[in-house]
Design an enzyme around this catalytic site. Structure first.
Site, PDB file in Angstrom:
ATOM      1  N   TYR A  53      70.041  77.264  41.935  1.00  0.00           N
ATOM      2  CA  TYR A  53      68.732  76.912  41.395  1.00  0.00           C
ATOM      3  C   TYR A  53      68.370  77.735  40.160  1.00  0.00           C
ATOM      4  O   TYR A  53      67.461  77.368  39.404  1.00  0.00           O
ATOM      5  CB  TYR A  53      67.639  77.073  42.455  1.00  0.00           C
ATOM      6  CG  TYR A  53      67.809  76.200  43.673  1.00  0.00           C
ATOM      7  CD1 TYR A  53      68.730  75.155  43.695  1.00  0.00           C
ATOM      8  CD2 TYR A  53      67.057  76.426  44.817  1.00  0.00           C
ATOM      9  CE1 TYR A  53      68.889  74.371  44.820  1.00  0.00           C
ATOM     10  CE2 TYR A  53      67.211  75.640  45.951  1.00  0.00           C
ATOM     11  CZ  TYR A  53      68.131  74.622  45.951  1.00  0.00           C
ATOM     12  OH  TYR A  53      68.285  73.853  47.076  1.00  0.00           O
ATOM     13  N   HIS A 115      76.468  75.650  50.418  1.00  0.00           N
ATOM     14  CA  HIS A 115      75.653  74.616  49.779  1.00  0.00           C
ATOM     15  C   HIS A 115      76.297  73.232  49.890  1.00  0.00           C
ATOM     16  O   HIS A 115      75.631  72.244  50.216  1.00  0.00           O
ATOM     17  CB  HIS A 115      75.427  74.984  48.309  1.00  0.00           C
ATOM     18  CG  HIS A 115      74.172  74.429  47.730  1.00  0.00           C
ATOM     19  ND1 HIS A 115      73.473  75.038  46.712  1.00  0.00           N
ATOM     20  CD2 HIS A 115      73.465  73.314  48.013  1.00  0.00           C
ATOM     21  CE1 HIS A 115      72.413  74.320  46.404  1.00  0.00           C
ATOM     22  NE2 HIS A 115      72.388  73.267  47.181  1.00  0.00           N
TER      23      HIS A 115
END
Length: 323
Positions: A53, A115
């Protein structure tokens, strides 16, 4: 008056995780610290972030400010991060985690997820961070042959070292969970998946819950986040906020569509991680537990399932996770 506490899930390792968190995906770096700080003041305690992010430094600043001011203690905050694809090789896992810990300004994370079940070529942090889709060869995708279990074993060592409290996975189908179970010493505590009325994944969620894995939903509002990214599939999909079924259920309960969508996940036993820039929405997004959807509401929402996935690695490079 202090915000009411958020209910928690007890994970399979005995730790508690808030059932409602604040999602940090797409938080702008210029405002992320303030948004996290304000979310803490509004009663949020779980912050769902990731290396990819690109805003963990700012998230850490917001958390640190709240701790320094005595609003919360570190122990009251639940920090989630995610291992990005370039760091799957066991010799690189701790390097990536240490970068996250440094950026978040903490000694441990409460939950660390893989992830995606995809191993890209390693890119040194000093070369590019976060690397995103960069694999060291221009725009070309370059992969490494790293079995998921090897990455998992490296995470297990970091749990034992005290740098991670819980480990889990994100964007994993059921078959990969089964494969992981064959060699894992520590069972995944959490499975995070895309989940909304257009993609309900009932069998995957039922299986995860049956084997004691807590499920967290991302993109609870369906195409909304992807519309903001101008994704064609999302732009061509009716927004759930304006869908007649969702609007009718919201009107019946005197709620707004966002509350219905979050309540629907909650009643399925799923944690949610919405975000908002608006103070009134911060409160709204964590206060949906004061009403119940009926069996009829559930039946109407279940009819919206069209197995429509917005976050699909097939779009990146024909990566067949969900085919």
């Amino acid at each position: 008056m202090s915000p009411s506490p958020i209910p928690a899930f007890k994970l399979n390792n005995g730790l508690e995780m808030p059932s409602i968190g604040f999602g940090c995906w797409k938080l702008d770096k210029s405002t992320a610290a303030d948004q996290v700080y304000n979310a803490i003041k509004a009663g949020y305690r779980l912050f769902d972030g990731a290396e990819d992010y690109g805003n963990e430094q700012e998230v850490g600043e917001g958390v640190k400010r709240a701790i320094d001011e005595g609003i919360v203690t570190r122990e009251e905050i639940f920090l989630t991060s995610k291992l990005w694809n370039n760091y799957h090789d066991p010799k690189n896992v701790e390097t990536a985690l240490n970068k996250t810990l440094k950026d978040l300004k903490v000694d441990y994370v409460d939950l660390f997820l893989i992830h995606f079940p995809i191993a890209f070529k390693f890119v040194p942090i000093e070369e590019k961070y976060p690397p995103g889709f960069y694999c060291g060869d221009g725009d070309n995708f370059v992969y490494e042959d790293v079995p998921i279990l090897e990455t998992w074993k490296a995470l297990e060592k970091l749990v034992k070292a005290g740098k991670i409290r819980s480990i889990g996975v994100s964007n994993f189908p059921g078959a990969l969970l089964l494969d992981l179970f064959r060699g894992a010493t520590i069972k995944p505590a959490v499975l995070q998946v895309e989940h909304h009325p257009y993609l309900q994944q009932p069998k995957l969620i039922e299986y995860a819950q049956k084997v004691g894995i807590t499920v967290t939903a991302y993109s609870s509002f369906g195409p909304q986040s992807f519309v903001e990214m101008n994704q064609g599939r999302a732009l061509n999909t009716p927004t759930l906020f304006e869908h007649d079924v969702i609007k009718a259920i919201a009107a019946k309960h005197n709620k707004v569509p966002a509350e219905v969508l979050l309540r629907w996940s909650a009643q399925r036993g799923i944690a949610v991680i919405p975000k908002s820039n608006l103070p009134e929405r911060l409160v709204q997004n964590r206060s949906f537990n004061d009403f119940e959807l009926t069996k009829e509401d559930f039946e109407e929402i279940s009819k919206l399932d069209i197995n429509l996935r917005f976050n699909d690695p097939w779009d990146w490079d024909n990566i067949p996770i969900f085919v």
